[in-house]
Scaffold this motif. Sequence first.
Motif, mmCIF file in Angstrom:
data_model
loop_
_atom_site.group_PDB
_atom_site.id
_atom_site.type_symbol
_atom_site.label_atom_id
_atom_site.label_comp_id
_atom_site.label_asym_id
_atom_site.label_seq_id
_atom_site.Cartn_x
_atom_site.Cartn_y
_atom_site.Cartn_z
ATOM 1 N N MET A 28 -54.399 19.928 -49.321
ATOM 2 C CA MET A 28 -54.323 19.018 -50.477
ATOM 3 C C MET A 28 -53.689 19.690 -51.688
ATOM 4 N N LEU A 29 -54.049 20.952 -51.945
ATOM 5 C CA LEU A 29 -53.714 21.594 -53.215
ATOM 6 C C LEU A 29 -52.536 22.561 -53.141
ATOM 7 N N GLY A 30 -52.255 23.114 -51.957
ATOM 8 C CA GLY A 30 -51.151 24.053 -51.818
ATOM 9 C C GLY A 30 -51.419 25.420 -52.403
ATOM 10 N N SER A 31 -52.663 25.681 -52.791
ATOM 11 C CA SER A 31 -53.019 26.951 -53.422
ATOM 12 C C SER A 31 -54.221 27.559 -52.714
ATOM 13 N N SER A 32 -54.106 28.808 -52.324
ATOM 14 C CA SER A 32 -55.198 29.508 -51.657
ATOM 15 C C SER A 32 -56.437 29.572 -52.540
ATOM 16 N N PHE A 33 -56.242 29.996 -53.780
ATOM 17 C CA PHE A 33 -57.382 30.237 -54.659
ATOM 18 C C PHE A 33 -57.975 28.934 -55.183
ATOM 19 N N GLU A 34 -57.125 27.960 -55.471
ATOM 20 C CA GLU A 34 -57.653 26.658 -55.898
ATOM 21 C C GLU A 34 -58.429 26.002 -54.762
ATOM 22 N N THR A 68 -62.699 15.565 -51.226
ATOM 23 C CA THR A 68 -61.555 14.726 -51.586
ATOM 24 C C THR A 68 -61.583 14.399 -53.069
ATOM 25 N N ASN A 69 -62.741 14.031 -53.581
ATOM 26 C CA ASN A 69 -62.850 13.720 -55.007
ATOM 27 C C ASN A 69 -62.554 14.944 -55.868
ATOM 28 N N VAL A 70 -63.037 16.105 -55.439
ATOM 29 C CA VAL A 70 -62.757 17.338 -56.183
ATOM 30 C C VAL A 70 -61.247 17.587 -56.228
ATOM 31 N N CYS A 71 -60.582 17.456 -55.075
ATOM 32 C CA CYS A 71 -59.135 17.704 -55.022
ATOM 33 C C CYS A 71 -58.355 16.677 -55.827
ATOM 34 N N LEU A 72 -58.739 15.409 -55.720
ATOM 35 C CA LEU A 72 -58.022 14.377 -56.481
ATOM 36 C C LEU A 72 -58.178 14.617 -57.975
ATOM 37 N N ASP A 73 -59.357 15.074 -58.414
ATOM 38 C CA ASP A 73 -59.548 15.414 -59.826
ATOM 39 C C ASP A 73 -58.628 16.568 -60.230
ATOM 40 N N MET A 74 -58.511 17.568 -59.348
ATOM 41 C CA MET A 74 -57.672 18.728 -59.661
ATOM 42 C C MET A 74 -56.189 18.365 -59.676
ATOM 43 N N LEU A 75 -55.815 17.322 -58.930
ATOM 44 C CA LEU A 75 -54.413 16.928 -58.830
ATOM 45 C C LEU A 75 -53.991 15.925 -59.899
ATOM 46 N N THR A 76 -54.912 15.483 -60.729
ATOM 47 C CA THR A 76 -54.545 14.485 -61.735
ATOM 48 C C THR A 76 -53.549 15.038 -62.750
ATOM 49 N N ALA A 77 -53.474 16.375 -62.876
ATOM 50 C CA ALA A 77 -52.498 16.957 -63.800
ATOM 51 C C ALA A 77 -51.071 16.761 -63.304
ATOM 52 N N GLN A 141 -46.880 18.442 -50.352
ATOM 53 C CA GLN A 141 -46.951 18.486 -51.815
ATOM 54 C C GLN A 141 -46.064 17.432 -52.478
ATOM 55 N N GLN A 142 -45.129 16.869 -51.713
ATOM 56 C CA GLN A 142 -44.260 15.822 -52.264
ATOM 57 C C GLN A 142 -44.922 14.445 -52.228
ATOM 58 N N LEU A 143 -46.040 14.327 -51.534
ATOM 59 C CA LEU A 143 -46.721 13.036 -51.431
ATOM 60 C C LEU A 143 -47.656 12.817 -52.615
ATOM 61 N N PRO A 144 -47.815 11.572 -53.063
ATOM 62 C CA PRO A 144 -48.857 11.274 -54.049
ATOM 63 C C PRO A 144 -50.221 11.699 -53.491
ATOM 64 N N PRO A 145 -51.159 12.115 -54.351
ATOM 65 C CA PRO A 145 -52.419 12.686 -53.865
ATOM 66 C C PRO A 145 -53.166 11.837 -52.837
ATOM 67 N N LYS A 146 -53.285 10.527 -53.046
ATOM 68 C CA LYS A 146 -54.053 9.722 -52.087
ATOM 69 C C LYS A 146 -53.309 9.574 -50.755
ATOM 70 N N GLN A 147 -51.981 9.471 -50.808
ATOM 71 C CA GLN A 147 -51.214 9.471 -49.550
ATOM 72 C C GLN A 147 -51.414 10.790 -48.807
ATOM 73 N N ARG A 148 -51.448 11.858 -49.562
ATOM 74 C CA ARG A 148 -51.659 13.186 -48.978
ATOM 75 C C ARG A 148 -52.993 13.229 -48.237
ATOM 76 N N ALA A 149 -54.043 12.732 -48.895
ATOM 77 C CA ALA A 149 -55.374 12.716 -48.286
ATOM 78 C C ALA A 149 -55.380 11.860 -47.022
ATOM 79 N N VAL A 150 -54.757 10.696 -47.089
ATOM 80 C CA VAL A 150 -54.730 9.802 -45.923
ATOM 81 C C VAL A 150 -54.017 10.474 -44.758
ATOM 82 N N LEU A 151 -52.857 11.069 -45.027
ATOM 83 C CA LEU A 151 -52.095 11.686 -43.944
ATOM 84 C C LEU A 151 -52.885 12.836 -43.311
ATOM 85 N N LEU A 179 -50.451 5.554 -45.003
ATOM 86 C CA LEU A 179 -50.046 6.428 -43.910
ATOM 87 C C LEU A 179 -48.590 6.183 -43.529
ATOM 88 N N GLN A 180 -48.192 4.918 -43.483
ATOM 89 C CA GLN A 180 -46.809 4.576 -43.130
ATOM 90 C C GLN A 180 -45.834 5.161 -44.148
#
Length: 334
Positions: A28-34, A68-77, A141-151, A179-180
Amino acid sequence: MTNGTMTPELDSALEKHRVELTGYCYRMLGSSFEAEDAVQDTLVRAWRSYDKFEGRSSLRSWLYRIATNVCLDMLTAGNKRARPMDLTDSTPLAQAALSPRPDNTWLEPMPDTRVLPSTADPAEAAVAKESVRLAFMAALQQLPPKQRAVLILREVLAWKASEVAELLGTTVASVNSALQRARATLAEREERGAGAAVSDPLDEEQQKLLERYVAAFEGYDMTALTALLHEDAVMTMPPFDLWLAGPADITGFMATLGAACANSRLLPVEANGLPAFAHYKPDPEAGGFAPWAVQVLEISDGRITGFHCFLDTKRWFPLFDLPLRLEAETDEVE
Protein backbone atom coordinates in the motif's frame (compact mmCIF):
# COMPACT_ATOMS: atom_id res chain seq x y z
CA MET A 1 -7.26 -8.31 27.67
CA THR A 2 -7.53 -7.71 31.38
CA ASN A 3 -7.66 -4.22 32.93
CA GLY A 4 -6.14 -2.69 29.81
CA THR A 5 -3.22 -5.11 29.74
CA MET A 6 -2.52 -7.30 26.74
CA THR A 7 -2.65 -10.96 27.65
CA PRO A 8 0.01 -13.35 26.29
CA GLU A 9 -2.73 -15.12 24.32
CA LEU A 10 -3.89 -11.92 22.61
CA ASP A 11 -0.31 -10.78 22.06
CA SER A 12 0.46 -14.09 20.34
CA ALA A 13 -2.75 -13.99 18.28
CA LEU A 14 -1.94 -10.50 16.99
CA GLU A 15 1.77 -11.12 16.40
CA LYS A 16 1.22 -14.13 14.16
CA HIS A 17 -0.30 -11.76 11.59
CA ARG A 18 2.60 -9.26 11.68
CA VAL A 19 4.49 -10.47 8.58
CA GLU A 20 1.45 -10.67 6.28
CA LEU A 21 0.19 -7.31 7.55
CA THR A 22 3.61 -5.78 6.92
CA GLY A 23 3.49 -7.14 3.37
CA TYR A 24 0.05 -5.61 2.86
CA CYS A 25 1.05 -2.21 4.27
CA TYR A 26 4.30 -2.25 2.27
CA ARG A 27 2.38 -2.82 -0.97
CA MET A 28 0.00 0.00 0.00
CA LEU A 29 2.66 2.51 1.07
CA GLY A 30 5.80 1.64 -0.91
CA SER A 31 7.95 2.33 2.15
CA SER A 32 9.65 -0.24 4.37
CA PHE A 33 9.65 1.93 7.47
CA GLU A 34 6.19 3.41 6.99
CA ALA A 35 4.85 -0.14 6.55
CA GLU A 36 6.34 -1.25 9.84
CA ASP A 37 4.99 1.89 11.55
CA ALA A 38 1.54 1.21 10.05
CA VAL A 39 1.53 -2.38 11.34
CA GLN A 40 2.60 -1.28 14.80
CA ASP A 41 -0.21 1.30 14.79
CA THR A 42 -2.64 -1.42 13.61
CA LEU A 43 -1.69 -3.78 16.42
CA VAL A 44 -1.90 -1.02 19.03
CA ARG A 45 -5.37 -0.02 17.78
CA ALA A 46 -6.43 -3.67 17.83
CA TRP A 47 -5.18 -4.10 21.38
CA ARG A 48 -6.97 -0.94 22.56
CA SER A 49 -10.29 -1.85 20.98
CA TYR A 50 -10.22 -5.62 21.36
CA ASP A 51 -12.97 -5.56 23.97
CA LYS A 52 -15.25 -4.13 21.21
CA PHE A 53 -14.32 -6.89 18.75
CA GLU A 54 -17.44 -9.03 18.64
CA GLY A 55 -16.12 -11.80 16.43
CA ARG A 56 -18.56 -11.14 13.57
CA SER A 57 -15.54 -11.45 11.26
CA SER A 58 -12.29 -13.33 11.77
CA LEU A 59 -9.51 -11.67 13.75
CA ARG A 60 -7.48 -11.59 10.51
CA SER A 61 -10.22 -9.74 8.59
CA TRP A 62 -10.61 -7.29 11.46
CA LEU A 63 -6.87 -6.59 11.49
CA TYR A 64 -6.87 -6.00 7.72
CA ARG A 65 -9.73 -3.53 8.13
CA ILE A 66 -7.73 -1.60 10.73
CA ALA A 67 -4.54 -1.77 8.63
CA THR A 68 -6.40 -0.53 5.54
CA ASN A 69 -7.74 2.47 7.43
CA VAL A 70 -4.28 3.24 8.82
CA CYS A 71 -2.77 3.11 5.31
CA LEU A 72 -5.54 5.17 3.72
CA ASP A 73 -5.02 7.82 6.43
CA MET A 74 -1.28 7.84 5.70
CA LEU A 75 -1.93 8.16 1.96
CA THR A 76 -4.25 11.15 2.21
CA ALA A 77 -1.23 13.44 1.74
CA GLY A 78 -1.12 12.15 -1.83
CA ASN A 79 2.55 11.23 -1.86
CA LYS A 80 3.35 8.50 -4.40
CA ARG A 81 6.55 6.57 -3.90
CA ALA A 82 8.45 6.22 -7.16
CA ARG A 83 11.56 4.97 -8.91
CA PRO A 84 13.87 7.45 -10.67
CA MET A 85 12.55 6.36 -14.10
CA ASP A 86 9.02 7.22 -12.99
CA LEU A 87 10.05 10.86 -12.44
CA THR A 88 12.58 11.87 -15.10
CA ASP A 89 14.06 10.86 -18.42
CA SER A 90 17.31 8.90 -18.41
CA THR A 91 20.47 10.98 -18.29
CA PRO A 92 23.27 10.54 -20.85
CA LEU A 93 26.54 9.66 -19.13
CA ALA A 94 28.15 12.93 -20.23
CA GLN A 95 25.50 14.86 -18.28
CA ALA A 96 25.39 12.60 -15.22
CA ALA A 97 25.00 14.50 -11.97
CA LEU A 98 24.08 13.17 -8.53
CA SER A 99 21.11 15.22 -7.28
CA PRO A 100 19.38 13.76 -4.21
CA ARG A 101 15.67 14.00 -3.49
CA PRO A 102 13.99 13.59 -0.08
CA ASP A 103 13.62 10.07 1.32
CA ASN A 104 9.82 10.14 1.01
CA THR A 105 10.16 10.40 -2.79
CA TRP A 106 11.42 6.87 -3.28
CA LEU A 107 10.02 3.39 -3.46
CA GLU A 108 12.03 1.54 -0.81
CA PRO A 109 13.50 -1.98 -0.75
CA MET A 110 12.28 -4.58 1.72
CA PRO A 111 13.77 -7.87 3.00
CA ASP A 112 11.66 -10.84 1.91
CA THR A 113 11.57 -12.19 5.46
CA ARG A 114 9.64 -9.16 6.72
CA VAL A 115 6.83 -9.31 4.16
CA LEU A 116 6.53 -12.86 2.81
CA PRO A 117 4.83 -15.29 5.23
CA SER A 118 6.02 -18.87 5.02
CA THR A 119 3.63 -21.06 3.05
CA ALA A 120 3.65 -24.66 1.84
CA ASP A 121 1.82 -23.67 -1.36
CA PRO A 122 4.37 -22.92 -4.15
CA ALA A 123 1.80 -21.04 -6.24
CA GLU A 124 0.84 -18.83 -3.29
CA ALA A 125 4.52 -18.17 -2.54
CA ALA A 126 5.18 -17.22 -6.17
CA VAL A 127 2.28 -14.73 -6.23
CA ALA A 128 3.49 -13.19 -2.97
CA LYS A 129 7.02 -12.73 -4.36
CA GLU A 130 5.80 -11.29 -7.65
CA SER A 131 3.64 -8.79 -5.77
CA VAL A 132 6.59 -7.16 -3.94
CA ARG A 133 8.89 -6.88 -6.96
CA LEU A 134 9.99 -3.35 -7.70
CA ALA A 135 8.18 -2.95 -11.04
CA PHE A 136 4.88 -4.19 -9.62
CA MET A 137 5.31 -2.07 -6.49
CA ALA A 138 5.98 0.99 -8.65
CA ALA A 139 2.84 0.26 -10.68
CA LEU A 140 0.77 -0.05 -7.49
CA GLN A 141 1.91 3.42 -6.41
CA GLN A 142 0.27 4.89 -9.52
CA LEU A 143 -3.18 3.69 -8.41
CA PRO A 144 -5.51 5.77 -6.23
CA PRO A 145 -5.34 4.44 -2.64
CA LYS A 146 -8.69 2.60 -2.61
CA GLN A 147 -8.03 1.01 -6.02
CA ARG A 148 -4.66 -0.06 -4.65
CA ALA A 149 -6.32 -1.71 -1.65
CA VAL A 150 -8.89 -3.48 -3.84
CA LEU A 151 -6.27 -4.82 -6.24
CA ILE A 152 -4.01 -6.12 -3.43
CA LEU A 153 -6.88 -7.74 -1.53
CA ARG A 154 -8.45 -9.33 -4.61
CA GLU A 155 -5.45 -10.21 -6.81
CA VAL A 156 -2.66 -10.81 -4.29
CA LEU A 157 -4.49 -12.02 -1.19
CA ALA A 158 -7.37 -13.70 -3.09
CA TRP A 159 -10.18 -12.18 -1.03
CA LYS A 160 -13.71 -12.44 -2.41
CA ALA A 161 -15.32 -9.28 -3.77
CA SER A 162 -17.95 -9.49 -1.02
CA GLU A 163 -15.22 -9.63 1.65
CA VAL A 164 -13.45 -6.60 0.19
CA ALA A 165 -16.74 -4.70 -0.04
CA GLU A 166 -17.43 -5.39 3.63
CA LEU A 167 -13.92 -4.35 4.64
CA LEU A 168 -14.13 -1.07 2.70
CA GLY A 169 -17.76 -0.38 3.59
CA THR A 170 -18.85 -0.32 -0.04
CA THR A 171 -20.69 -2.48 -2.61
CA VAL A 172 -19.53 -5.48 -4.60
CA ALA A 173 -20.24 -3.52 -7.80
CA SER A 174 -17.97 -0.72 -6.60
CA VAL A 175 -15.21 -3.21 -5.75
CA ASN A 176 -15.46 -4.87 -9.16
CA SER A 177 -15.37 -1.50 -10.92
CA ALA A 178 -12.29 -0.42 -8.95
CA LEU A 179 -10.58 -3.71 -9.71
CA GLN A 180 -11.28 -3.34 -13.44
CA ARG A 181 -9.80 0.16 -13.50
CA ALA A 182 -6.75 -0.94 -11.49
CA ARG A 183 -6.12 -3.89 -13.81
CA ALA A 184 -6.29 -1.59 -16.84
CA THR A 185 -3.69 0.75 -15.34
CA LEU A 186 -1.32 -2.12 -14.56
CA ALA A 187 -1.81 -3.70 -17.99
CA GLU A 188 -0.85 -0.40 -19.63
CA ARG A 189 2.39 -0.28 -17.63
CA GLU A 190 3.22 -3.89 -18.51
CA GLU A 191 2.86 -3.04 -22.20
CA ARG A 192 5.54 -0.40 -21.66
CA GLY A 193 7.93 -3.07 -20.46
CA ALA A 194 7.54 -3.06 -16.67
CA GLY A 195 8.40 -6.33 -14.96
CA ALA A 196 11.07 -8.98 -14.68
CA ALA A 197 11.04 -12.70 -15.38
CA VAL A 198 12.57 -14.37 -12.33
CA SER A 199 11.96 -18.02 -11.53
CA ASP A 200 11.02 -19.07 -8.02
CA PRO A 201 13.35 -20.57 -7.02
CA LEU A 202 16.00 -19.31 -9.42
CA ASP A 203 16.70 -21.75 -12.23
CA GLU A 204 20.19 -22.97 -13.05
CA GLU A 205 20.71 -20.40 -15.81
CA GLN A 206 19.77 -17.55 -13.48
CA GLN A 207 22.03 -18.88 -10.72
CA LYS A 208 24.95 -18.97 -13.15
CA LEU A 209 24.11 -15.45 -14.34
CA LEU A 210 24.34 -14.21 -10.75
CA GLU A 211 27.63 -16.03 -10.18
CA ARG A 212 29.04 -14.36 -13.30
CA TYR A 213 27.67 -11.02 -12.11
CA VAL A 214 29.38 -11.31 -8.71
CA ALA A 215 32.67 -12.27 -10.36
CA ALA A 216 32.42 -9.37 -12.85
CA PHE A 217 31.43 -6.80 -10.23
CA GLU A 218 33.96 -7.80 -7.59
CA GLY A 219 36.64 -7.94 -10.29
CA TYR A 220 35.30 -4.65 -11.71
CA ASP A 221 35.53 -6.19 -15.17
CA MET A 222 33.44 -3.89 -17.34
CA THR A 223 33.77 -6.10 -20.41
CA ALA A 224 32.39 -9.08 -18.50
CA LEU A 225 29.66 -6.94 -16.95
CA THR A 226 28.61 -5.55 -20.33
CA ALA A 227 28.05 -9.10 -21.55
CA LEU A 228 25.59 -9.71 -18.69
CA LEU A 229 23.49 -6.56 -19.19
CA HIS A 230 20.39 -6.50 -21.38
CA GLU A 231 20.50 -3.86 -24.11
CA ASP A 232 17.62 -2.10 -22.33
CA ALA A 233 19.16 -2.41 -18.84
CA VAL A 234 18.68 0.48 -16.42
CA MET A 235 20.66 1.54 -13.35
CA THR A 236 19.17 3.59 -10.52
CA MET A 237 20.72 5.00 -7.33
CA PRO A 238 18.15 6.42 -4.88
CA PRO A 239 18.27 8.91 -3.20
CA PHE A 240 19.72 10.38 -6.40
CA ASP A 241 17.26 10.96 -9.23
CA LEU A 242 19.86 10.06 -11.86
CA TRP A 243 19.19 6.90 -13.83
CA LEU A 244 21.14 5.45 -16.70
CA ALA A 245 20.00 3.34 -19.64
CA GLY A 246 22.02 0.84 -21.68
CA PRO A 247 25.22 -1.10 -20.93
CA ALA A 248 27.55 1.59 -22.32
CA ASP A 249 26.33 4.34 -20.00
CA ILE A 250 26.02 2.00 -17.00
CA THR A 251 29.55 0.61 -17.26
CA GLY A 252 30.86 4.04 -18.28
CA PHE A 253 29.48 5.49 -15.07
CA MET A 254 30.94 2.66 -13.00
CA ALA A 255 34.37 3.15 -14.56
CA THR A 256 34.38 6.93 -13.93
CA LEU A 257 32.16 8.44 -11.21
CA GLY A 258 31.78 4.99 -9.64
CA ALA A 259 35.43 3.97 -9.85
CA ALA A 260 35.82 3.89 -6.05
CA CYS A 261 33.70 0.71 -6.08
CA ALA A 262 36.51 -1.32 -7.66
CA ASN A 263 37.50 -4.35 -5.55
CA SER A 264 34.18 -4.31 -3.67
CA ARG A 265 32.56 -7.31 -2.01
CA LEU A 266 28.98 -8.54 -2.48
CA LEU A 267 26.98 -10.57 0.05
CA PRO A 268 23.73 -12.19 -1.16
CA VAL A 269 20.47 -11.03 0.45
CA GLU A 270 16.79 -11.48 -0.43
CA ALA A 271 14.82 -8.36 -1.27
CA ASN A 272 11.53 -7.73 -3.05
CA GLY A 273 11.31 -11.30 -4.31
CA LEU A 274 14.40 -10.63 -6.45
CA PRO A 275 18.12 -11.45 -6.37
CA ALA A 276 19.91 -8.86 -4.27
CA PHE A 277 23.29 -8.12 -2.73
CA ALA A 278 24.75 -6.07 0.09
CA HIS A 279 27.53 -4.05 -1.53
CA TYR A 280 30.61 -3.19 0.54
CA LYS A 281 33.34 -1.07 -1.02
CA PRO A 282 36.97 -0.76 0.13
CA ASP A 283 37.52 1.65 3.01
CA PRO A 284 40.91 3.28 2.30
CA GLU A 285 41.02 5.03 5.69
CA ALA A 286 39.95 2.33 8.14
CA GLY A 287 40.78 -0.71 6.02
CA GLY A 288 38.36 -3.51 5.31
CA PHE A 289 35.08 -2.74 3.61
CA ALA A 290 32.38 -0.16 4.33
CA PRO A 291 28.69 -0.52 3.40
CA TRP A 292 27.76 1.23 0.19
CA ALA A 293 24.42 -0.04 -1.16
CA VAL A 294 21.77 -2.70 -1.25
CA GLN A 295 21.64 -3.81 -4.88
CA VAL A 296 18.40 -5.29 -6.20
CA LEU A 297 18.63 -6.95 -9.62
CA GLU A 298 15.95 -7.58 -12.23
CA ILE A 299 16.50 -10.37 -14.77
CA SER A 300 14.86 -11.16 -18.10
CA ASP A 301 15.86 -13.31 -21.08
CA GLY A 302 19.08 -14.47 -19.41
CA ARG A 303 20.36 -10.93 -18.85
CA ILE A 304 20.24 -8.29 -16.12
CA THR A 305 17.60 -5.69 -16.99
CA GLY A 306 17.58 -3.67 -13.77
CA PHE A 307 20.45 -2.74 -11.46
CA HIS A 308 18.98 -0.79 -8.55
CA CYS A 309 21.35 0.53 -5.89
CA PHE A 310 19.80 1.84 -2.67
CA LEU A 311 22.54 3.94 -1.13
CA ASP A 312 21.22 5.01 2.28
CA THR A 313 23.13 2.29 4.11
CA LYS A 314 22.49 3.67 7.61
CA ARG A 315 18.84 2.77 7.04
CA TRP A 316 19.07 -0.29 4.81
CA PHE A 317 21.82 -2.37 6.38
CA PRO A 318 20.18 -2.58 9.84
CA LEU A 319 16.83 -3.36 8.16
CA PHE A 320 18.49 -6.31 6.41
CA ASP A 321 20.40 -7.34 9.58
CA LEU A 322 23.70 -6.71 7.80
CA PRO A 323 27.04 -5.86 9.46
CA LEU A 324 28.12 -2.24 9.11
CA ARG A 325 31.58 -3.24 7.95
CA LEU A 326 33.56 -6.23 6.72
CA GLU A 327 37.11 -6.76 7.92
CA ALA A 328 39.77 -7.37 5.31
CA GLU A 329 40.40 -10.95 6.39
CA THR A 330 36.75 -11.90 5.74
CA ASP A 331 37.05 -11.20 2.02
CA GLU A 332 39.11 -14.29 1.18
CA VAL A 333 37.31 -16.34 -1.45
CA GLU A 334 37.41 -20.10 -1.26
